[in-house]
Design a protein around this motif. Sequence first.
Motif, mmCIF file in Angstrom:
data_model
loop_
_atom_site.group_PDB
_atom_site.id
_atom_site.type_symbol
_atom_site.label_atom_id
_atom_site.label_comp_id
_atom_site.label_asym_id
_atom_site.label_seq_id
_atom_site.Cartn_x
_atom_site.Cartn_y
_atom_site.Cartn_z
ATOM 1 N N UNK A 137 -25.977 -30.247 -36.066
ATOM 2 C CA UNK A 137 -25.594 -30.811 -37.365
ATOM 3 C C UNK A 137 -24.129 -30.544 -37.671
ATOM 4 N N UNK A 138 -23.611 -29.428 -37.194
ATOM 5 C CA UNK A 138 -22.214 -29.071 -37.429
ATOM 6 C C UNK A 138 -21.274 -29.748 -36.440
ATOM 7 N N UNK A 139 -21.825 -30.506 -35.500
ATOM 8 C CA UNK A 139 -20.996 -31.214 -34.547
ATOM 9 C C UNK A 139 -20.622 -30.412 -33.317
ATOM 10 N N UNK A 140 -21.183 -29.223 -33.164
ATOM 11 C CA UNK A 140 -20.875 -28.380 -32.005
ATOM 12 C C UNK A 140 -21.930 -28.637 -30.928
ATOM 13 N N UNK A 141 -21.734 -29.741 -30.194
ATOM 14 C CA UNK A 141 -22.764 -30.229 -29.291
ATOM 15 C C UNK A 141 -22.996 -29.308 -28.100
ATOM 16 N N UNK A 142 -21.924 -28.739 -27.558
ATOM 17 C CA UNK A 142 -22.085 -27.853 -26.402
ATOM 18 C C UNK A 142 -22.870 -26.606 -26.785
ATOM 19 N N UNK A 143 -22.518 -26.004 -27.925
ATOM 20 C CA UNK A 143 -23.245 -24.830 -28.401
ATOM 21 C C UNK A 143 -24.694 -25.183 -28.719
ATOM 22 N N UNK A 144 -24.915 -26.380 -29.254
ATOM 23 C CA UNK A 144 -26.273 -26.813 -29.574
ATOM 24 C C UNK A 144 -27.111 -26.932 -28.306
ATOM 25 N N UNK A 145 -26.516 -27.497 -27.245
ATOM 26 C CA UNK A 145 -27.254 -27.657 -25.989
ATOM 27 C C UNK A 145 -27.592 -26.300 -25.377
ATOM 28 N N UNK A 229 -20.847 -34.472 -15.617
ATOM 29 C CA UNK A 229 -19.848 -33.749 -16.387
ATOM 30 C C UNK A 229 -18.924 -34.678 -17.184
ATOM 31 N N UNK A 230 -18.480 -35.833 -16.619
ATOM 32 C CA UNK A 230 -17.649 -36.729 -17.424
ATOM 33 C C UNK A 230 -18.326 -37.181 -18.716
ATOM 34 N N UNK A 231 -19.636 -37.331 -18.689
ATOM 35 C CA UNK A 231 -20.352 -37.680 -19.910
ATOM 36 C C UNK A 231 -20.398 -36.501 -20.868
ATOM 37 N N UNK A 232 -20.694 -35.305 -20.331
ATOM 38 C CA UNK A 232 -20.758 -34.116 -21.176
ATOM 39 C C UNK A 232 -19.426 -33.854 -21.876
ATOM 40 N N UNK A 233 -18.325 -34.133 -21.169
ATOM 41 C CA UNK A 233 -17.008 -33.900 -21.750
ATOM 42 C C UNK A 233 -16.741 -34.820 -22.936
ATOM 43 N N UNK A 234 -17.493 -35.914 -23.010
ATOM 44 C CA UNK A 234 -17.384 -36.823 -24.154
ATOM 45 C C UNK A 234 -18.500 -36.581 -25.170
ATOM 46 N N UNK A 235 -19.159 -35.410 -25.038
ATOM 47 C CA UNK A 235 -20.275 -35.037 -25.924
ATOM 48 C C UNK A 235 -21.420 -36.054 -25.848
ATOM 49 N N UNK A 236 -21.626 -36.579 -24.650
ATOM 50 C CA UNK A 236 -22.767 -37.452 -24.388
ATOM 51 C C UNK A 236 -23.705 -36.688 -23.466
#
Length: 288
Positions: A137-145, A229-236
Amino acid sequence: MEELHPTQVWLPFYICDSVLHALAAAGVAYQFYALTEELELAQLPELAPDECLLYVNYFGLKGSYAETLVHRYGAQLLLDLTQAFFEQPASGVWGFNSARKFFGVPDGAFLYAPAQRPPLVVPPNRAISLTHLVERKMGRQTAAYQAYSQYEEDLSYAPSGISDVSHSMLSWLNYEKIARQRQANFRQYQLLLAPLLHSGVAYEWLPLQDGSVPFCYPLRLAQPMPNRQPLFEQCIFVPWLWPEMRQRPGNFALEKSFVDGALALPLDHRYGPTDIRRVAKALVAMLA
């Protein structure tokens, strides 16, 4: 399993290890069966009277096929609806789903039992975490994952009731609106990914059936894509389903090819047209 007491359960090889662990914890033997490219049984096994067959309604898009299995196996069929929350099994058939996979709740699943059996009573689930939901919800996608992955490892396989937190959150949802949004997102992917489909880089794996509510948009690639990884770097975040199959013994080459050769593109109700366009644009840029 405590209700059915089967001597053996037939399982698709294309399934997560958590199902295997749950059967092992219950002391129930299992045997794998093979699937076709369309995620249907390659051969229909003859079940002994004390055996069951479990089938996954993959991506929420195999409801019609699941009905054919109901007619074949009846009460010996177990329907895994963890990717098909909006589906319910036919009367007399066991089934189970997962609210966590469809909505932003920390826990929750529903077990469908044959109508003639009394409802199961299970203790409430207290071991929940909201960390991954808050981080997203806070937009911190990597931490959320990362928080989500840890939460998945900590979950127990013991049956338990849904928490009051999740029960309350689920009561607020407009399920009809959510279903329509998922269907609209699926159709938008079909249009935006047309360049990949027409070029042969990828193909639409399973169609959206009338009345089906998809779990994701399953994109089948002509060539494997082990590096996301290229997708993850775009928060996908496009999950692997299910990488543990690579180490699992058994000659199931087709199912193992799904790990790197299929993308489960996100389309939940929190995604609008702008989000779908962003994911599709990134994929076309990478693969075209």
